[in-house]
Design a protein around this motif. Structure first.
Motif, PDB file in Angstrom:
ATOM      1  N   SER A   1      -7.310  12.558  -4.956  1.00  0.00           N
ATOM      2  CA  SER A   1      -6.346  13.467  -4.320  1.00  0.00           C
ATOM      3  C   SER A   1      -4.913  12.986  -4.558  1.00  0.00           C
ATOM      4  O   SER A   1      -4.014  13.802  -4.779  1.00  0.00           O
ATOM      5  CB  SER A   1      -6.626  13.614  -2.818  1.00  0.00           C
ATOM      6  N   ILE A   2      -4.693  11.688  -4.553  1.00  0.00           N
ATOM      7  CA  ILE A   2      -3.359  11.141  -4.837  1.00  0.00           C
ATOM      8  C   ILE A   2      -2.976  11.443  -6.283  1.00  0.00           C
ATOM      9  O   ILE A   2      -1.864  11.877  -6.571  1.00  0.00           O
ATOM     10  CB  ILE A   2      -3.313   9.610  -4.578  1.00  0.00           C
ATOM     11  N   ALA A   3      -3.910  11.231  -7.203  1.00  0.00           N
ATOM     12  CA  ALA A   3      -3.639  11.473  -8.625  1.00  0.00           C
ATOM     13  C   ALA A   3      -3.365  12.942  -8.911  1.00  0.00           C
ATOM     14  O   ALA A   3      -2.667  13.275  -9.875  1.00  0.00           O
ATOM     15  CB  ALA A   3      -4.805  10.974  -9.467  1.00  0.00           C
TER      16      ALA A   3
ATOM     17  N   PHE B   1       0.847  -1.199   0.000  1.00  0.00           N
ATOM     18  CA  PHE B   1       0.000   0.000   0.000  1.00  0.00           C
ATOM     19  C   PHE B   1       0.882   1.248   0.000  1.00  0.00           C
ATOM     20  O   PHE B   1       0.672   2.172  -0.788  1.00  0.00           O
ATOM     21  CB  PHE B   1      -0.925  -0.015   1.225  1.00  0.00           C
ATOM     22  N   PHE B   2       1.879   1.282   0.863  1.00  0.00           N
ATOM     23  CA  PHE B   2       2.734   2.465   0.935  1.00  0.00           C
ATOM     24  C   PHE B   2       3.635   2.608  -0.294  1.00  0.00           C
ATOM     25  O   PHE B   2       3.914   3.727  -0.734  1.00  0.00           O
ATOM     26  CB  PHE B   2       3.540   2.486   2.232  1.00  0.00           C
ATOM     27  N   THR B   3       4.054   1.504  -0.873  1.00  0.00           N
ATOM     28  CA  THR B   3       4.824   1.569  -2.117  1.00  0.00           C
ATOM     29  C   THR B   3       3.981   2.214  -3.216  1.00  0.00           C
ATOM     30  O   THR B   3       4.435   3.118  -3.921  1.00  0.00           O
ATOM     31  CB  THR B   3       5.286   0.155  -2.542  1.00  0.00           C
ATOM     32  N   ALA B   4       2.735   1.770  -3.356  1.00  0.00           N
ATOM     33  CA  ALA B   4       1.829   2.345  -4.357  1.00  0.00           C
ATOM     34  C   ALA B   4       1.501   3.795  -4.015  1.00  0.00           C
ATOM     35  O   ALA B   4       1.448   4.657  -4.900  1.00  0.00           O
ATOM     36  CB  ALA B   4       0.545   1.510  -4.458  1.00  0.00           C
ATOM     37  N   PHE B   5       1.292   4.083  -2.743  1.00  0.00           N
ATOM     38  CA  PHE B   5       0.985   5.441  -2.278  1.00  0.00           C
ATOM     39  C   PHE B   5       2.106   6.406  -2.662  1.00  0.00           C
ATOM     40  O   PHE B   5       1.855   7.451  -3.262  1.00  0.00           O
ATOM     41  CB  PHE B   5       0.783   5.395  -0.763  1.00  0.00           C
ATOM     42  N   HIS B   6       3.345   6.044  -2.365  1.00  0.00           N
ATOM     43  CA  HIS B   6       4.475   6.918  -2.679  1.00  0.00           C
ATOM     44  C   HIS B   6       4.694   7.063  -4.182  1.00  0.00           C
ATOM     45  O   HIS B   6       5.176   8.103  -4.642  1.00  0.00           O
ATOM     46  CB  HIS B   6       5.750   6.412  -2.005  1.00  0.00           C
ATOM     47  N   ALA B   7       4.317   6.047  -4.941  1.00  0.00           N
ATOM     48  CA  ALA B   7       4.446   6.098  -6.402  1.00  0.00           C
ATOM     49  C   ALA B   7       3.249   6.777  -7.061  1.00  0.00           C
ATOM     50  O   ALA B   7       3.216   6.919  -8.281  1.00  0.00           O
ATOM     51  CB  ALA B   7       4.606   4.687  -6.954  1.00  0.00           C
ATOM     52  N   LYS B   8       2.265   7.192  -6.253  1.00  0.00           N
ATOM     53  CA  LYS B   8       1.013   7.794  -6.752  1.00  0.00           C
ATOM     54  C   LYS B   8       0.298   6.845  -7.716  1.00  0.00           C
ATOM     55  O   LYS B   8      -0.325   7.257  -8.688  1.00  0.00           O
ATOM     56  CB  LYS B   8       1.278   9.142  -7.416  1.00  0.00           C
ATOM     57  N   ASP B   9       0.396   5.547  -7.425  1.00  0.00           N
ATOM     58  CA  ASP B   9      -0.174   4.487  -8.258  1.00  0.00           C
ATOM     59  C   ASP B   9      -1.595   4.189  -7.790  1.00  0.00           C
ATOM     60  O   ASP B   9      -1.831   3.310  -6.963  1.00  0.00           O
ATOM     61  CB  ASP B   9       0.714   3.248  -8.168  1.00  0.00           C
ATOM     62  N   THR B  10      -2.551   4.926  -8.322  1.00  0.00           N
ATOM     63  CA  THR B  10      -3.941   4.771  -7.874  1.00  0.00           C
ATOM     64  C   THR B  10      -4.525   3.412  -8.257  1.00  0.00           C
ATOM     65  O   THR B  10      -5.351   2.871  -7.518  1.00  0.00           O
ATOM     66  CB  THR B  10      -4.824   5.905  -8.421  1.00  0.00           C
ATOM     67  N   LEU B  11      -4.106   2.847  -9.372  1.00  0.00           N
ATOM     68  CA  LEU B  11      -4.595   1.516  -9.757  1.00  0.00           C
ATOM     69  C   LEU B  11      -4.076   0.461  -8.778  1.00  0.00           C
ATOM     70  O   LEU B  11      -4.811  -0.429  -8.365  1.00  0.00           O
ATOM     71  CB  LEU B  11      -4.186   1.175 -11.186  1.00  0.00           C
ATOM     72  N   GLY B  12      -2.821   0.586  -8.399  1.00  0.00           N
ATOM     73  CA  GLY B  12      -2.257  -0.330  -7.412  1.00  0.00           C
ATOM     74  C   GLY B  12      -2.945  -0.209  -6.071  1.00  0.00           C
ATOM     75  O   GLY B  12      -3.243  -1.210  -5.409  1.00  0.00           O
ATOM     76  N   LEU B  13      -3.228   1.027  -5.656  1.00  0.00           N
ATOM     77  CA  LEU B  13      -3.932   1.247  -4.395  1.00  0.00           C
ATOM     78  C   LEU B  13      -5.322   0.628  -4.426  1.00  0.00           C
ATOM     79  O   LEU B  13      -5.774   0.028  -3.454  1.00  0.00           O
ATOM     80  CB  LEU B  13      -4.034   2.742  -4.095  1.00  0.00           C
ATOM     81  N   LYS B  14      -5.985   0.773  -5.554  1.00  0.00           N
ATOM     82  CA  LYS B  14      -7.345   0.231  -5.684  1.00  0.00           C
ATOM     83  C   LYS B  14      -7.354  -1.291  -5.582  1.00  0.00           C
ATOM     84  O   LYS B  14      -8.266  -1.880  -5.007  1.00  0.00           O
ATOM     85  CB  LYS B  14      -7.950   0.690  -7.015  1.00  0.00           C
TER      86      LYS B  14
END
Length: 144
Positions: free
Chosen positions: A75-77, A30-43
């Motif tokens: 907001s991340i995107a 989750f944090f890896t995707a969060f820091h990468a702004k990877d909204t698809l990964g977060l989803k």
């Protein structure tokens, strides 16, 4: 005979150890995707009905705020490409009971290498037929 017993014990315990590490690994992802702004990964990591909440300390006192997951992803995107943010996780504490897991992560948050705030995240995870998903995330945010 001792070797056979050892191999048997390891083969029984390795899957259990792997399952115990899955909730922490999911939160790390989750944090890896969060820091990468990877909204698809977060989803992918969260249940479709995830509940997101924040407890904030304000001048008016403590507040509990709800946020939709879609708004969180938007907001991340929308974070500018030149803005660097990092949520530094200080510790992972994992508790499990069957298909329920809880991951507690105290953190410090930095924007462009400057301290912003600190707090703790509380992740609740659900194992849906072998796939762990985040179903609830609540955090605290303090300036001091």
């Amino acid at each position: 005979m001792k070797n056979l017993l050892f191999v048997l014990l390891i083969s029984v315990h390795l899957p259990l150890l792997a399952q115990e590490n899955q909730p922490q690994k999911l939160v790390e992802d989750f944090f890896t995707a969060f820091h990468a702004k990877d909204t698809l990964g977060l989803k992918e990591l969260c249940h479709s009905e995830i509940i997101l909440q924040t407890i904030a300390n304000t001048k008016e006192g403590n507040t509990l705020e709800d946020q939709s997951y879609d708004d969180f992803l938007k907001s991340i995107a929308s974070i500018p490409a030149n803005m660097k943010f990092e949520e530094r996780i200080l510790q992972y504490k994992v508790e499990m009971d069957g298909n329920l897991a809880h991951v507690w992560t105290p953190y410090e948050f930095y924007i462009n290498e400057k301290f912003s705030h600190r707090g703790a995240n509380s992740f609740t995870l659900f194992n849906d037929n072998g796939k762990w998903q985040i179903i609830h995330l609540i955090d605290t945010r303090r300036k001091k």
